[in-house]
Design an enzyme around this catalytic site. Structure first.
Site, PDB file in Angstrom:
ATOM      1  N   ARG A 240      -4.584  -6.775   2.489  1.00 42.34           N
ATOM      2  CA  ARG A 240      -3.307  -6.381   1.513  1.00 42.34           C
ATOM      3  C   ARG A 240      -2.576  -8.136   2.336  1.00 42.34           C
ATOM      4  NH1 ARG A 240      -5.296  -3.518  -1.196  1.00 42.34           N
ATOM      5  NH2 ARG A 240      -4.884  -1.044  -0.653  1.00 42.34           N
ATOM      6  N   ASP A 264      -7.098 -12.931  -2.154  1.00 37.72           N
ATOM      7  CA  ASP A 264      -7.322 -11.643  -3.427  1.00 37.72           C
ATOM      8  C   ASP A 264      -5.943 -10.923  -3.750  1.00 37.72           C
ATOM      9  OD1 ASP A 264      -8.226 -10.800  -5.824  1.00 37.72           O
ATOM     10  OD2 ASP A 264      -8.477  -8.768  -4.628  1.00 37.72           O
ATOM     11  N   GLU A 269       3.360  -9.463  -3.624  1.00 34.69           N
ATOM     12  CA  GLU A 269       2.750  -9.645  -5.592  1.00 34.69           C
ATOM     13  C   GLU A 269       2.681  -8.366  -6.325  1.00 34.69           C
ATOM     14  OE1 GLU A 269      -1.821  -8.371  -3.219  1.00 34.69           O
ATOM     15  OE2 GLU A 269      -1.452  -6.238  -4.473  1.00 34.69           O
ATOM     16  N   HIS A 301      -5.531  -9.509  -7.242  1.00 28.16           N
ATOM     17  CA  HIS A 301      -5.817  -8.294  -6.724  1.00 28.16           C
ATOM     18  C   HIS A 301      -7.296  -7.943  -8.203  1.00 28.16           C
ATOM     19  CE1 HIS A 301      -4.291  -5.307  -3.810  1.00 28.16           C
ATOM     20  NE2 HIS A 301      -5.398  -4.759  -4.546  1.00 28.16           N
TER      21      HIS A 301
HETATM   22  P1  NAD Z   1     -11.796   1.064   6.621  1.00 29.33           P
HETATM   23  O1  NAD Z   1     -10.934   1.950   7.096  1.00 29.33           O
HETATM   24  O2  NAD Z   1     -13.756   1.428   6.252  1.00 29.33           O
HETATM   25  O3  NAD Z   1     -11.992  -0.005   7.541  1.00 29.33           O
HETATM   26  C1  NAD Z   1     -10.837  -0.593   7.899  1.00 29.33           C
HETATM   27  C2  NAD Z   1     -11.261  -1.172   9.488  1.00 29.33           C
HETATM   28  O4  NAD Z   1      -9.999  -2.160  10.035  1.00 29.33           O
HETATM   29  C3  NAD Z   1     -11.752  -0.492   9.906  1.00 29.33           C
HETATM   30  O5  NAD Z   1     -12.657  -0.028  10.801  1.00 29.33           O
HETATM   31  C4  NAD Z   1     -10.092   0.501  11.540  1.00 29.33           C
HETATM   32  O6  NAD Z   1     -10.763   0.640  12.370  1.00 29.33           O
HETATM   33  C5  NAD Z   1     -10.064  -1.700  11.825  1.00 29.33           C
HETATM   34  N1  NAD Z   1      -8.829  -1.816  11.886  1.00 29.33           N
HETATM   35  C6  NAD Z   1      -7.348  -1.224  11.947  1.00 29.33           C
HETATM   36  N2  NAD Z   1      -6.483  -1.444  12.832  1.00 29.33           N
HETATM   37  C7  NAD Z   1      -6.787  -2.619  12.831  1.00 29.33           C
HETATM   38  C8  NAD Z   1      -6.237  -3.229  13.257  1.00 29.33           C
HETATM   39  N3  NAD Z   1      -4.836  -4.019  14.390  1.00 29.33           N
HETATM   40  N4  NAD Z   1      -6.681  -4.939  13.518  1.00 29.33           N
HETATM   41  C9  NAD Z   1      -8.101  -4.302  13.272  1.00 29.33           C
HETATM   42  N5  NAD Z   1      -8.558  -3.721  13.086  1.00 29.33           N
HETATM   43  C10 NAD Z   1      -8.219  -2.852  12.328  1.00 29.33           C
HETATM   44  O7  NAD Z   1     -11.163   0.462   5.373  1.00 29.33           O
HETATM   45  P2  NAD Z   1     -11.846  -0.762   4.149  1.00 29.33           P
HETATM   46  O8  NAD Z   1     -12.747   0.296   3.028  1.00 29.33           O
HETATM   47  O9  NAD Z   1     -13.499  -1.029   4.902  1.00 29.33           O
HETATM   48  O10 NAD Z   1     -11.276  -1.224   3.627  1.00 29.33           O
HETATM   49  C11 NAD Z   1     -10.630  -2.654   4.192  1.00 29.33           C
HETATM   50  C12 NAD Z   1      -8.820  -2.889   3.184  1.00 29.33           C
HETATM   51  O11 NAD Z   1      -9.184  -3.145   2.356  1.00 29.33           O
HETATM   52  C13 NAD Z   1      -7.609  -1.727   2.904  1.00 29.33           C
HETATM   53  O12 NAD Z   1      -7.173  -1.683   3.737  1.00 29.33           O
HETATM   54  C14 NAD Z   1      -7.861  -1.875   2.319  1.00 29.33           C
HETATM   55  O13 NAD Z   1      -5.729  -2.460   2.268  1.00 29.33           O
HETATM   56  C15 NAD Z   1      -8.461  -3.167   1.453  1.00 29.33           C
HETATM   57  N6  NAD Z   1      -8.582  -3.473  -0.403  1.00 29.33           N
HETATM   58  C16 NAD Z   1      -8.410  -4.318  -0.589  1.00 29.33           C
HETATM   59  C17 NAD Z   1      -8.589  -3.882  -1.834  1.00 29.33           C
HETATM   60  C18 NAD Z   1      -8.568  -5.252  -3.117  1.00 29.33           C
HETATM   61  O14 NAD Z   1      -9.217  -5.545  -4.032  1.00 29.33           O
HETATM   62  N7  NAD Z   1      -8.663  -6.615  -2.762  1.00 29.33           N
HETATM   63  C19 NAD Z   1      -9.928  -2.699  -2.234  1.00 29.33           C
HETATM   64  C20 NAD Z   1     -10.373  -1.428  -1.527  1.00 29.33           C
HETATM   65  C21 NAD Z   1      -9.084  -2.230  -0.082  1.00 29.33           C
END
Ligand code: NAD
Length: 337
Positions: A240, A264, A269, A301
């Site tokens: 994000r 990305d 954005e 994105h």
């Molecule tokens: P997920 O929930 O499986 O994993 C997120 C991880 O971050 C978890 O292990 C959690 O414990 C950890 N976390 C939470 N707070 C934290 C902190 N303060 N410091 C460090 N780690 C912390 O999520 P995911 O499916 O792996 O997705 C991760 C992120 O990717 C999403 O939050 C979303 O914002 C982003 N995303 C982007 C796209 C894109 O197209 N660019 C698509 C999907 C998701």
């Protein structure tokens, strides 16, 4: 299967959204009204006369928008994405509006795109492509490094962070990670070492962000974090935009502390991404400054954007809506905390 007639106002729709929802809908029989604009204070009125709202990553689902939607009798908002930082969850709960999301649709899509950014930035594929098309076959300026034996720091080892770790392990990298909630069992089998954030910053040649945007992680990568990093570090953000303080990273690029930046997602954005602005004057000077660096690669994105992910998003979104309408709950409901 029972069909539930439900009128759904779908915001931020592009052709690919309409195609995916229409392809998934025969099993559900919902009625969609597709709106191209983003959901926000100026467009919330379009939800009047519908039962449910379906929204996306850059829609504005803040308290005033929720108040207006509640006034139209909207009880359910189905997000077509995993992140929900753009939704005022607390206020939605106060209004009795259920929020559902698609927690996982393809961690491979995002992790593979992340790897693509790393390789493209390192070997400058984007520059090489235009050079060769222009008849310039010189190699100066295209020097890369072996990813093999480099140290990669992954922040956030959930679904996407874990897939990225497994992809990178194929390169023979040393993998460090930081997560607020460590998964030690996975780390042991994946050959990943959890370290404190400072150590990850100090040791990593490449740092990739995969944690959600929360109060804790807003501007996680700021002036102080960058000061701690290795000189010439590669920073990648496919999570994000606001995880990175863009002004601080621009200063880091100017001082050569940050050697490469792959994005990305971008802090502001919502004013830019998903739209064709090629004929417009871009008003965001910070974004334009980012684009002037030869070692910055930005995609708009698109990390999630694979056929598998889009099909999963459509199917899960419609299933979430059916679950809530038929049973009053969904496994994919978002709750505060
Ligand atoms: P997920 O929930 O499986 O994993 C997120 C991880 O971050 C978890 O292990 C959690 O414990 C950890 N976390 C939470 N707070 C934290 C902190 N303060 N410091 C460090 N780690 C912390 O999520 P995911 O499916 O792996 O997705 C991760 C992120 O990717 C999403 O939050 C979303 O914002 C982003 N995303 C982007 C796209 C894109 O197209 N660019 C698509 C999907 C998701």
């Amino acid at each position: 299967m029972t069909k539930v007639m439900m009128k759904i106002a779908v915001f931020s729709t592009k052709k690919w959204v309409r195609n995916a929802l229409d392809a998934a809908n025969p099993a559900f029989g919902f009625e969609f009204t597709y709106y191209e604009p983003r959901l926000g204070p100026d467009t919330a009125k379009l939800a009047a006369g519908h039962d449910t709202v379906c929204a996306f990553v850059n829609d504005d689902i803040s308290a005033p928008v929720l108040d207006e939607l509640a006034g139209y009798g909207i009880k359910l908002i189905a997000m077509r994405c995993a992140g929900f930082n753009n939704v005022d969850i607390k206020h939605a709960a106060e209004l009795g509006i259920t929020i559902v999301r698609v927690p996982a649709y393809s961690p491979y899509a995002v992790a593979e795109h992340t790897l693509g950014l790393i390789l493209a930035l390192n070997r400058r594929y984007h520059r090489a492509y235009t050079r060769v098309r222009d008849g310039n076959f010189a190699l100066d300026g295209l020097l890369g490094f072996d990813v093999h034996e480099k140290t990669v720091g992954i922040i956030g080892t959930g679904r996407i962070g874990q897939v990225l770790a497994s992809l990178l392990s194929g390169f023979g990298t040393r993998l460090l990670a930081y997560d607020k909630f460590q998964n030690n069992e996975w780390a042991e089998t994946a050959g990943v070492t959890y370290v404190p954030l400072d150590e990850l910053y100090r040791e990593s040649d490449i740092i990739s962000l995969h944690c959600p945007l929360t109060h804790d992680t807003y501007h996680l990568i700021n002036k102080y974090a960058i000061e701690t990093m290795k000189s010439g570090v590669m920073l990648i953000n496919t999570s994000r935009g606001p995880l990175i303080d863009t002004d601080a990273v621009i200063d880091g690029m100017k001082s050569h502390k940050v050697g490469y930046l792959g994005l990305d997602v971008y802090e502001e954005e919502s004013e830019l991404f998903f739209e064709d602005l090629s004929g417009e004057v871009i008003q965001d000077d910070t974004f334009v400054r980012l684009q002037t660096f030869p070692n910055v690669l930005i995609t708009a994105h698109q990390a999630f954007f694979t056929k598998e992910a889009v099909d999963n998003i459509a199917m899960t979104t419609l299933q979430n809506i059916r679950d809530v309408s038929e049973t009053g709950k969904s496994a994919n409901e978002v709750r505060e905390g």
